[in-house]
Scaffold this motif. Structure first.
Motif, mmCIF file in Angstrom:
data_model
loop_
_atom_site.group_PDB
_atom_site.id
_atom_site.type_symbol
_atom_site.label_atom_id
_atom_site.label_comp_id
_atom_site.label_asym_id
_atom_site.label_seq_id
_atom_site.Cartn_x
_atom_site.Cartn_y
_atom_site.Cartn_z
ATOM 1 N N GLU A 18 0.828 -1.212 0.000
ATOM 2 C CA GLU A 18 0.000 0.000 0.000
ATOM 3 C C GLU A 18 0.857 1.256 0.000
ATOM 4 O O GLU A 18 0.592 2.207 -0.751
ATOM 5 N N ASP A 19 1.880 1.304 0.837
ATOM 6 C CA ASP A 19 2.755 2.468 0.907
ATOM 7 C C ASP A 19 3.369 2.803 -0.451
ATOM 8 O O ASP A 19 3.350 3.955 -0.897
ATOM 9 N N VAL A 20 3.927 1.799 -1.100
ATOM 10 C CA VAL A 20 4.627 2.022 -2.358
ATOM 11 C C VAL A 20 3.654 2.419 -3.471
ATOM 12 O O VAL A 20 3.932 3.344 -4.255
ATOM 13 N N THR A 21 2.518 1.751 -3.550
ATOM 14 C CA THR A 21 1.536 2.088 -4.584
ATOM 15 C C THR A 21 1.046 3.519 -4.421
ATOM 16 O O THR A 21 0.973 4.280 -5.395
ATOM 17 N N LYS A 22 0.737 3.903 -3.201
ATOM 18 C CA LYS A 22 0.269 5.273 -2.960
ATOM 19 C C LYS A 22 1.356 6.295 -3.238
ATOM 20 O O LYS A 22 1.087 7.376 -3.789
ATOM 21 N N ALA A 23 2.591 5.990 -2.850
ATOM 22 C CA ALA A 23 3.689 6.930 -3.082
ATOM 23 C C ALA A 23 3.824 7.251 -4.564
ATOM 24 O O ALA A 23 4.000 8.413 -4.958
ATOM 25 N N ILE A 24 3.717 6.225 -5.403
ATOM 26 C CA ILE A 24 3.876 6.433 -6.842
ATOM 27 C C ILE A 24 2.653 7.092 -7.457
ATOM 28 O O ILE A 24 2.759 8.074 -8.205
ATOM 29 N N PHE A 25 1.469 6.612 -7.140
ATOM 30 C CA PHE A 25 0.262 7.172 -7.754
ATOM 31 C C PHE A 25 -0.014 8.595 -7.279
ATOM 32 O O PHE A 25 -0.446 9.451 -8.061
ATOM 33 N N HIS A 26 0.235 8.879 -6.001
ATOM 34 C CA HIS A 26 0.070 10.258 -5.528
ATOM 35 C C HIS A 26 1.086 11.180 -6.193
ATOM 36 O O HIS A 26 0.766 12.341 -6.503
ATOM 37 N N SER A 27 2.305 10.689 -6.415
ATOM 38 C CA SER A 27 3.318 11.508 -7.087
ATOM 39 C C SER A 27 2.887 11.849 -8.510
ATOM 40 O O SER A 27 3.068 12.979 -8.979
ATOM 41 N N ILE A 28 2.304 10.876 -9.202
ATOM 42 C CA ILE A 28 1.810 11.130 -10.555
ATOM 43 C C ILE A 28 0.644 12.114 -10.532
ATOM 44 O O ILE A 28 0.612 13.093 -11.290
ATOM 45 N N LEU A 29 -0.314 11.871 -9.644
ATOM 46 C CA LEU A 29 -1.495 12.733 -9.578
ATOM 47 C C LEU A 29 -1.141 14.164 -9.188
ATOM 48 O O LEU A 29 -1.790 15.121 -9.627
ATOM 49 N N PHE A 30 -0.117 14.328 -8.360
ATOM 50 C CA PHE A 30 0.301 15.681 -7.987
ATOM 51 C C PHE A 30 0.699 16.476 -9.230
ATOM 52 O O PHE A 30 0.373 17.658 -9.371
ATOM 53 N N HIS A 31 1.413 15.830 -10.143
ATOM 54 C CA HIS A 31 1.859 16.509 -11.362
ATOM 55 C C HIS A 31 0.774 16.574 -12.426
ATOM 56 O O HIS A 31 0.907 17.349 -13.389
ATOM 57 N N ARG A 32 -0.273 15.792 -12.278
ATOM 58 C CA ARG A 32 -1.362 15.793 -13.245
ATOM 59 C C ARG A 32 -2.626 16.409 -12.635
ATOM 60 O O ARG A 32 -3.750 16.026 -12.979
ATOM 61 N N SER A 33 -2.434 17.381 -11.755
ATOM 62 C CA SER A 33 -3.550 18.091 -11.130
ATOM 63 C C SER A 33 -3.278 19.586 -11.174
ATOM 64 O O SER A 33 -2.126 20.023 -11.289
ATOM 65 N N THR A 34 -4.340 20.363 -11.067
ATOM 66 C CA THR A 34 -4.230 21.817 -10.973
ATOM 67 C C THR A 34 -5.114 22.293 -9.824
ATOM 68 O O THR A 34 -5.877 21.520 -9.245
ATOM 69 N N GLY A 35 -5.003 23.594 -9.520
ATOM 70 C CA GLY A 35 -5.981 24.187 -8.630
ATOM 71 C C GLY A 35 -7.321 24.277 -9.343
ATOM 72 O O GLY A 35 -7.409 24.088 -10.565
ATOM 73 N N LYS A 36 -8.367 24.557 -8.614
ATOM 74 C CA LYS A 36 -9.700 24.641 -9.211
ATOM 75 C C LYS A 36 -9.792 25.832 -10.167
ATOM 76 O O LYS A 36 -9.268 26.915 -9.901
ATOM 77 N N TYR A 37 -10.459 25.620 -11.296
ATOM 78 C CA TYR A 37 -10.687 26.695 -12.264
ATOM 79 C C TYR A 37 -11.898 27.519 -11.822
ATOM 80 O O TYR A 37 -12.915 26.968 -11.408
ATOM 81 N N SER A 38 -11.769 28.833 -11.953
ATOM 82 C CA SER A 38 -12.876 29.736 -11.663
ATOM 83 C C SER A 38 -13.090 30.616 -12.885
ATOM 84 O O SER A 38 -12.215 31.422 -13.243
ATOM 85 N N TYR A 39 -14.236 30.456 -13.555
ATOM 86 C CA TYR A 39 -14.518 31.174 -14.794
ATOM 87 C C TYR A 39 -15.212 32.493 -14.499
ATOM 88 O O TYR A 39 -16.230 32.538 -13.794
ATOM 89 N N SER A 40 -14.653 33.597 -15.032
ATOM 90 C CA SER A 40 -15.256 34.908 -14.820
ATOM 91 C C SER A 40 -16.583 35.023 -15.556
ATOM 92 O O SER A 40 -17.522 35.665 -15.095
ATOM 93 N N ASN A 41 -16.641 34.385 -16.709
ATOM 94 C CA ASN A 41 -17.867 34.354 -17.508
ATOM 95 C C ASN A 41 -17.908 33.006 -18.217
ATOM 96 O O ASN A 41 -17.071 32.737 -19.075
#
Length: 218
Positions: A18-41
């Motif tokens: 579990e530790d190793v799987t999470k370490a790798i997948f969380h590392s990938i998701l960190f780089h494949r994520s952004t902050g939330k988008y907020s559209y002005s219009n």
């Protein structure tokens, strides 16, 4: 569009699955994520991007620290998606193995005049194979731990290298198209659309069907 595939393979003890799987997948998701988008219009496509929080996470079974998104609901979701892989594999005998895959995809409108059901098209796939080992002596255990720490460090560096390459990622979407590019269910983070699948060595047909049902039950 060609799907990019990355193959990773590590040797772990049952307690480290579990530790190793999470370490790798969380590392990938960190780089494949952004902050939330907020559209002005919503109609204009103009938006601002919120802050992407991060936090250090220490593994409990190996001397390794990684960075993940600071998001309790993303952590909970990933734990739920991985439990069908990590729990059975950690209970196998020392010769067990399994593969778990993190797929990033986008939704496209139907080919015929935009009608019909949307297609899901993978643009990046990460496959992680874990092979169970059982060190016998204290020296074997120490050697295994050091090799695993070194291997994890190499994987994290490889992930960082991959995400900084000038390769395809979905373009920034309009407000209407946002759910076809990003997973918007999380409150503090916005990862690209993704799914988790897995396969255990010697898995029966019934087990494969349970895995398939688990994968699409979200």
């Amino acid at each position: 569009m060609n799907t990019r595939s990355h193959e990773l393979k590590l040797s772990v003890t049952a307690r480290q699955v579990e530790d190793v799987t999470k370490a790798i997948f969380h590392s990938i998701l960190f780089h494949r994520s952004t902050g939330k988008y907020s559209y002005s219009n919503p109609g204009s496509g103009t938006f601002s991007v919120g802050t992407l929080g991060m936090e250090d996470m220490d593994c409990s079974t190996v001397n390794f620290t990684y960075v993940r998104c600071s998001s309790a609901d993303l952590e909970q979701w990933l734990t739920q998606q991985l439990e069908g892989f990590t729990a059975p594999l950690s209970q196998q005998n020392p010769t067990g193995s399994g593969k778990v895959t993190l797929e990033f995809y986008e939704r496209k409108k139907g080919r015929w005049l935009g009608l019909g059901p949307a297609e899901t098209i993978n643009w990046e796939v990460w496959r992680l194979q874990l092979v169970l080992v059982s060190p016998g002596s204290d020296q074997e255990w120490q050697d295994h731990q050091q090799k695993l720490v070194d291997a994890l460090a190499e994987v994290v560096l490889y992930i960082s290298d991959v995400v900084n390459r000038p390769e395809y990622i979905p373009r920034n979407p309009t407000f209407e198209n946002l759910p076809n590019v990003f997973d918007v269910r999380f409150s503090q983070v916005q990862p690209y659309l993704h799914r988790v699948t897995f396969e255990l060595a010697g898995e029966s047909v019934a087990g494969a069907m349970r895995k398939l049902l688990h994968t699409f039950a979200y």
